[in-house]
Design an enzyme around this catalytic site. Structure first.
Site, PDB file in Angstrom:
ATOM      1  N   HIS A   1       0.829  -1.207   0.000  1.00 35.22           N
ATOM      2  CA  HIS A   1       0.000   0.000   0.000  1.00 35.22           C
ATOM      3  C   HIS A   1       0.865   1.261   0.000  1.00 35.22           C
ATOM      4  O   HIS A   1       0.677   2.174  -0.801  1.00 35.22           O
ATOM      5  CB  HIS A   1      -0.925  -0.018   1.220  1.00 35.22           C
ATOM      6  CG  HIS A   1      -1.833   1.169   1.288  1.00 35.22           C
ATOM      7  ND1 HIS A   1      -1.488   2.332   1.938  1.00 35.22           N
ATOM      8  CD2 HIS A   1      -3.047   1.394   0.739  1.00 35.22           C
ATOM      9  CE1 HIS A   1      -2.466   3.206   1.795  1.00 35.22           C
ATOM     10  NE2 HIS A   1      -3.431   2.659   1.082  1.00 35.22           N
TER      11      HIS A   1
ATOM     12  N   CYS B   1      -2.451  -3.425 -15.234  1.00 36.01           N
ATOM     13  CA  CYS B   1      -2.480  -2.269 -14.329  1.00 36.01           C
ATOM     14  C   CYS B   1      -1.683  -2.519 -13.065  1.00 36.01           C
ATOM     15  O   CYS B   1      -1.665  -1.697 -12.164  1.00 36.01           O
ATOM     16  CB  CYS B   1      -3.918  -1.868 -14.011  1.00 36.01           C
ATOM     17  SG  CYS B   1      -4.861  -3.181 -13.237  1.00 36.01           S
TER      18      CYS B   1
HETATM   19  C1  PEP Z   1      -2.657  -5.945  -8.933  1.00 39.05           C
HETATM   20  O1  PEP Z   1      -2.918  -6.903  -8.192  1.00 39.05           O
HETATM   21  O2  PEP Z   1      -1.702  -5.955  -9.747  1.00 39.05           O
HETATM   22  C2  PEP Z   1      -3.467  -4.722  -8.862  1.00 39.05           C
HETATM   23  C3  PEP Z   1      -3.307  -3.737  -9.746  1.00 39.05           C
HETATM   24  O3  PEP Z   1      -4.339  -4.631  -7.833  1.00 39.05           O
HETATM   25  P1  PEP Z   1      -3.963  -4.228  -6.336  1.00 39.05           P
HETATM   26  O4  PEP Z   1      -2.524  -3.843  -6.292  1.00 39.05           O
HETATM   27  O5  PEP Z   1      -4.892  -3.143  -5.967  1.00 39.05           O
HETATM   28  O6  PEP Z   1      -4.240  -5.534  -5.604  1.00 39.05           O
END
Ligand code: PEP
Ligand code: MG
Length: 785
Positions: free
Chosen positions: A410, A735
């Protein structure tokens, strides 16, 4: 052929090499030779040239066999294993073997005793890029004469690692024609080692050389396992202006009898407090550093070692030299304090660089977000790990330092989005850094220093939008960037910072995480709002946040991801306690689609859908699409889509429905999922975690190198998804952090034909440029064929 003749072509002393001899000696060999050419001491040795490799292959008639294996229909792993076996099972031509062994004997004679050598691959021009990408960097350390020939063959065999074969194939390079050189060098029996910079790494001040040193092998310093001793030397006078001895907790040395490296705990030994380098050695190193900088005409980052077997100054070696990257790309001069940073600088902790940049300020050690009331704008946040509740504090911080977490944690994701320097995984930042003390966070190198070194947060070097192009209209500005066939999207979850990034050349928002709007704007748990009769609070605020971004970038699309909080995160929203169970493993628990279709959360999911309806239908922002996170099975996705349709949101030509490909089952069954949706977006953060079985937040496994989105298993999954999705008519995007952090992953995906990539704001420009050049290269290659 007589041996002497052979030697000229097949074996060359490092001192005979120069930088333009990459074809023959490979990149590593040629660079070492270049260093020797201007009197830089490198560990002595020789190179077995690429011609020697070809001689071995032809002598055994392996070329045809390799070619037919490469052309077979087998899986690249099987092909790889078979070719390696071919190489390992065939003998070297006698004359070549003899000349390698006699070169080794010469080395022994020079040193005066039997030596152990390092045997390293040295990729030739065509393959250099691939070599660093595909981990084709085989190096065998501490090799004795009896093992030398077999290790050379193992290095040759590494040319055919499965990842290397696949990668070359994707670039249109014929694996049957690549060659490799091998560097054989005396192992430095490293008494002390470390790194040095020809500028001050914390401030960019070019008047100084800074040496970091510790006992034993250099990997303790390079890998951040010890706090090294630090010597600062003024370039003009070659005088030591600062010396700091730190407590060095361990060293790594080679154990001759066990034949392996061994970690030795120094905590109770006198060595821990002794300086690991003499003044004389430090000054000798500084002299070498100056020569290297002068030769390459730029600030350099250099690895060095001091040999225990040899006498000064013959014991001082340069192991590697490369251009310094952070300060060299920054055009702005940094203010350094007149007296010199010297008196004040002390390393407090080290960690992983999560978001680059440097800042000085007052440290605030806060363990619970409830205690953050006195946190002021410009303070530096020191905590264990952040979660969505921390975002308001993070937004006003000038830098962030956490004990835990890796580059997809995070803290890392949010600080990159905000453009704030951040270091994660320091293990003990909250213990070592004192609340209220002034510190400097050099997040590019992952180091926290005591004291104030820079006057203000230094602008990040990567974005060059502002200054250079002032006065141009946004349209003109955006037209200056290359057009790419692969769309370049940006990740952005915080509506209030969209204005800051409007000058960036992105084609849309490829991931809008709504967790930021929920935790900062709404603050209440949606089920609690329903309970107290105020569900519209949730719908209105969510719609407001989304519409802010969708309006600002209209008509480019915004892919809004339905909520992906984990139970522990939902629980922290106001009124959340009552609705959230205690889970042992929230990361793989009640998350994503599994919530939306559960009787408990379904009413809240309907609010999320209503917000999208409001934005699209009432506000007319038809550029808003949706994405489902953490999809595991077809049946749950069908149910969730049904609920969405029930609220009136149906897939139509201008409303796309995407799912995240982050649980491996989605890729395994991509053909079936493709029929339910318009597109996939690879969540490489979770995909790497779930493919490799590695907790993405584990600082321990991260340091050990387990968490790596470039792992062949992860890359192969992405490739498989692109192929299958395209076959069944769905698009693919990504992403996760991978293409933002590793440009080679971005290149891999473009070559595999991905439709779009969503990256962090700080790399939008560089990604667009590199994607444009890759696309051009692909077209040229096709034309030539
Ligand atoms: C991922 O898992 O790559 C993603 C973009 O989602 P998050 O980082 O929010 O789990
Ligand atoms: Mg994810």
């Amino acid at each position: 052929m007589i041996v002497e003749e052979l030697k000229g072509e097949y074996i060359l002393d490092i001192s005979q090499l120069r930088k333009d001899m990459i074809e023959l000696a490979g990149g590593k060999g040629a660079n070492l030779g270049e260093l020797v050419s201007f009197d830089i001491r490198v560990p002595p040795g020789f190179v077995i040239t690429s011609k020697a490799y070809s001689y071995f292959i032809k002598y055994n008639g392996l070329d045809d066999k390799i070619r037919s294996l490469l052309n077979s229909n087998e899986d690249s792993l099987q092909i790889s294993n078979k070719i390696k076996e071919l190489i390992l099972s065939h003998p070297l031509p006698k004359d070549l073997e003899d000349s390698i062994l006699s070169s080794y004997d010469n080395l022994t004679k020079k040193i005066g005793k039997e030596v152990l050598v390092a045997v390293r691959s040295s990729a030739t021009a065509e393959d250099i890029e691939n070599a660093s990408f595909a981990g084709q960097q085989d190096t065998y350390l501490n090799v004795s004469k009896s093992e030398l020939i077999s290790k050379v063959k193992e290095v040759w065999a590494s040319l055919f690692n499965d990842r290397a074969i696949e990668y070359r194939k994707s670039k249109g390079i014929d694996s049957a024609t690549v060659e490799m050189a091998v560097v054989v060098q005396k192992m430095v029996n490293s008494r002390s080692a470390g790194v040095m910079f020809t500028l001050h790494p914390a401030t960019g001040d070019r008047n100084y050389i800074v040496i970091e040193a510790s006992w034993g092998l250099g990997e303790t310093v390079v890998g951040g396992r010890v706090t090294p001793d630090e010597i600062v030397i003024e370039k003009s006078s070659l005088k030591i202006t600062e010396k700091r001895v730190s407590h060095k907790v361990l060293k790594i040395v080679y154990n001759q009898s066990k034949k392996e490296n061994e970690e030795i705990d120094l905590t109770n030994s006198q060595e821990a407090e002794q300086i690991s380098i003499s003044d004389e050695e430090a000054i000798e190193l500084a002299k070498l550093a100056l020569k290297i900088e002068e030769h390459y005409k730029r600030p350099m980052d250099i690895e060095w070692a001091i040999d225990a077997d040899l006498k000064f100054p013959d014991n001082v070696f340069i192991v590697q030299a490369r251009p310094e990257t952070y300060w060299s790309f920054k055009n702005k001069e940094v203010k350094t304090e007149k007296k010199g940073i010297s008196e004040e600088r002390k390393v407090l902790v080290r960690g992983l660089s999560a978001s680059p940049g440097i800042a000085s300020g007052v440290a605030r050690v806060i363990l619970d977000v409830k205690d953050s009331n006195n946190f002021k704008k410009g303070d530096i946040l020191i905590t264990r790990m952040t979660d969505p509740d921390w975002v308001p504090v993070m937004k006003i911080a000038s830098a962030i330092v956490t004990d835990e977490g890796g580059i997809t944690s995070h803290a890392a994701i949010v600080s990159r989005e905000l453009g704030i320097p951040a270091i994660v995984g320091t293990k003990e930042g909250t213990k070592v850094i004192k609340d209220g003390e002034e510190i400097t966070v050099d997040a590019t190198r992952g180091i926290v220093y005591e004291g104030k070194i820079v006057e203000e947060a230094v602008e990040q070097p990567k974005q060059a939008v502002g200054g250079q192009v002032q006065g141009l209209s946004r349209d003109v500005l955006l037209s200056l960037y290359p057009v790419t066939a692969t769309k370049i999207y940006m990740n952005l979850g915080q509506p209030d910072i969209i204005d800051k990034y409007l000058d960036l050349p992105f084609d849309g928002i490829g991931l809008m995480r709504i967790e930021f709007i929920v935790s900062e704007w709404i603050k209440y748990h949606p089920l609690y709002l329903i309970k107290i009769g105020k569900p519209e609070e949730f719908v209105n605020k969510l719609a407001e946040g989304i519409s802010k971004v969708a309006t600002a970038i209209y008509p480019r699309p915004v892919v809004v991801r339905f909520s992906d909080f984990k139970t522990n995160e939902y629980k922290r929203l106001i009124g959340g306690e009552e609705f959230e169970p205690e889970e042992r493993n929230p990361m793989i628990g009640w998350r994503g689609v599994s919530r939306y279709i559960s009787s408990q959360y379904e009413p809240a999911f309907r609010l999320e859908v209503k917000a999208i309806m409001k934005v699209r239908e009432e506000m007319g922002l038809k550029n808003v699409w949706v994405m489902f996170p953490f999809v595991r099975t077809e049946w749950e996705l069908k149910k969730a889509i049904k609920i969405m349709e029930d609220e009136g949101l149906e897939r139509v030509h201008d409303f796309k429905v995407w799912i995240m490909a982050e649980v491996p089952s989605v890729i395994t069954l991509a053909d079936r999922f493709a029929k339910l949706i318009d597109g996939f977006s690879i969540g490489s953060n979770d995909l790497a975690q779930l493919t490799l079985g590695v907790d993405r937040d584990s600082e321990l496994l991260g340091r050990m190198g387990y968490y790596d989105e470039r792992d062949p298993a992860v890359l192969r999954s992405m490739k498989k998804l692109i192929r299958t999705a395209h076959k069944y008519g769905a698009t693919v995007s990504i992403c996760g952090q991978a293409p933002s952090v590793y440009p080679e992953v971005a290149e891999f995906l473009v070559r595999e034909g991905i439709d779009s990539m969503s990256v962090n704001p700080d790399v939008v420009i560089s990604t667009r440029r590199s994607v444009a050049s890759i696309e051009q290269k692909i077209m040229l290659q096709k034309l030539r064929k």
